[in-house]
Design an enzyme around this catalytic site. Structure first.
Site, PDB file in Angstrom:
ATOM      1  N   SER A 120      37.937  37.105  38.174  1.00  0.00           N
ATOM      2  CA  SER A 120      39.313  36.733  37.839  1.00  0.00           C
ATOM      3  C   SER A 120      39.337  35.518  36.927  1.00  0.00           C
ATOM      4  CB  SER A 120      40.085  36.387  39.111  1.00  0.00           C
ATOM      5  OG  SER A 120      40.105  37.484  39.976  1.00  0.00           O
ATOM      6  N   HIS A 141      39.049  44.092  35.040  1.00  0.00           N
ATOM      7  CA  HIS A 141      39.685  43.352  36.139  1.00  0.00           C
ATOM      8  C   HIS A 141      40.728  44.213  36.854  1.00  0.00           C
ATOM      9  CE1 HIS A 141      42.401  39.895  37.560  1.00  0.00           C
ATOM     10  NE2 HIS A 141      41.286  39.776  38.235  1.00  0.00           N
ATOM     11  N   GLU A 153      42.984  45.063  33.710  1.00  0.00           N
ATOM     12  CA  GLU A 153      42.892  44.248  32.493  1.00  0.00           C
ATOM     13  C   GLU A 153      41.488  44.411  31.914  1.00  0.00           C
ATOM     14  OE1 GLU A 153      45.967  40.558  33.166  1.00  0.00           O
ATOM     15  OE2 GLU A 153      44.121  40.482  34.325  1.00  0.00           O
ATOM     16  N   ASN A 192      47.597  36.742  35.773  1.00  0.00           N
ATOM     17  CA  ASN A 192      47.554  35.471  36.502  1.00  0.00           C
ATOM     18  C   ASN A 192      48.077  34.306  35.664  1.00  0.00           C
ATOM     19  OD1 ASN A 192      46.720  36.497  38.911  1.00  0.00           O
ATOM     20  ND2 ASN A 192      44.550  36.128  38.567  1.00  0.00           N
TER      21      ASN A 192
END
Ligand code: NAD
Length: 285
Positions: A120, A141, A153, A192
């Site tokens: 991440s 991801h 992602e 994020n």
């Protein structure tokens, strides 16, 4: 023309690795998962079995046993020799990932294999640099829970070849039926980078006594049509995970919006991690 990807390796059979193994096996791929020891391998397989059995009970799949037959959980990384795509999902520790990718580079024999990380926050380029084939290393991801959330992602590093990105996209979208977005190798990627500052703002509001947790969440659910409020979402993600995501973005950008509020740190120190510990902004006991 590269061969279609059907032989998948996954490293780590924890929360994410087991979920990734599940979606790959459901899509018909042959999956080998590597865990660090027998006990964890057993626990990983049990996690996978439980999730597949539940999916069958809910009518989402017809035959959990047939899907499980396509997955082996082993402890020897050399078992990944013939894999076309390896997705690493071990602990979020840069040195551990760098060491692992150096070893993976030695054992994977397919010259076209893609070596991917589900990290991440760790720069993909640092992981790629541990191998002799940085052009075939990238971030892939997934989101938790992997069988439910459709987004992936795709994160090419500065060293990743375009052909690697396109081949990974073909597997993720064409074979797994997920939706992919592409973003640069920067802490937080797209989701994020937007989500964590939002959650941190809600924590700051609560910390400052601006409104109750219930009212902050109700505001975003009823006023912005979010499926759940930011504090309930933080509890679901895990406050420790939110804190480490904020720390890695703050380290990269040095922007106040990523600075973890003191209350978040104190809650993590107290073991109030959200749903998984039974207490966070809400009580789950
Ligand atoms: P986890 O702790 O649940 O699982 C990690 C697993 O890796 C453990 O089972 C551990 O035994 C195993 N492992 C550790 N070192 C190993 C090694 N050298 N060889 C083989 N197995 C090894 O962690 P997780 O939540 O599944 O996260 C895994 C990765 O996915 C991390 O990089 C994390 O940042 C990333 N990620 C997590 C989430 C999330 O919501 N948890 C979401 C997206 C990405």
């Amino acid at each position: 023309m590269s061969e279609t990807i059907s032989r998948i390796g996954i490293i780590g059979c924890g929360l994410m690795g087991a979920g990734i193994a599940e979606v790959c096996a459901k899509a018909g791929s042959d999956v080998i998962v590597v865990e660090s020891d027998d006990e964890r391998a057993k626990a990983g397989r049990a996690r996978l079995e439980k999730s597949l059995t539940r999916a069958q009970e809910r009518g989402k799949i017809d035959d959990a046993a047939a899907v499980l037959e396509r997955v082996q959980v082993v402890t020897e990384i050399a078992s990944l020799a013939d894999r076309q795509l390896v997705i690493e999902a071990i602990v979020e520790d840069e040195q551990a990932k760098v060491d692992l990718f150096a070893r993976l580079d030695e054992v994977v024999t397919d010259p076209e294999a893609i070596l991917a990380s589900n990290t991440s926050s760790i720069p993909i380029v640092n992981i790629a640099g541990a191998t002799s084939r940085p052009q075939q290393v990238m971030g892939v991801h997934f989101f938790n829970p992997v069988p439910v959330l459709r987004l992936v992602e795709l994160v090419p590093a500065l060293t990743t070849a375009d052909a690697t990105l396109e081949r990974a996209r073909e597997y993720v979208e064409g074979t797994l039926g997920k939706e992919a977005i592409v973003c640069q190798d920067r802490a937080g990627f797209v989701v994020n980078s937007l989500l964590i500052p939002f959650i941190l703002s809600a924590v700051r509001m609560y910390e400052g006594g601006f409104a109750t947790a219930e009212d902050i969440d109700k505001g975003m659910v009823l006023g912005a049509a979010h499926p759940q409020g930011p504090l309930a979402l933080a509890d679901l993600i895990g406050l420790d995970t939110c804190l480490s995501a904020a720390e890695s973005m703050y380290a990269e950008y040095k922007e106040p919006l990523h600075a973890p509020p003191a209350l978040l740190r104190r809650m993590v120190s107290a073991g109030h991690l959200g749903r998984k510990s039974g207490k966070g902004f809400y009580d789950y006991s």
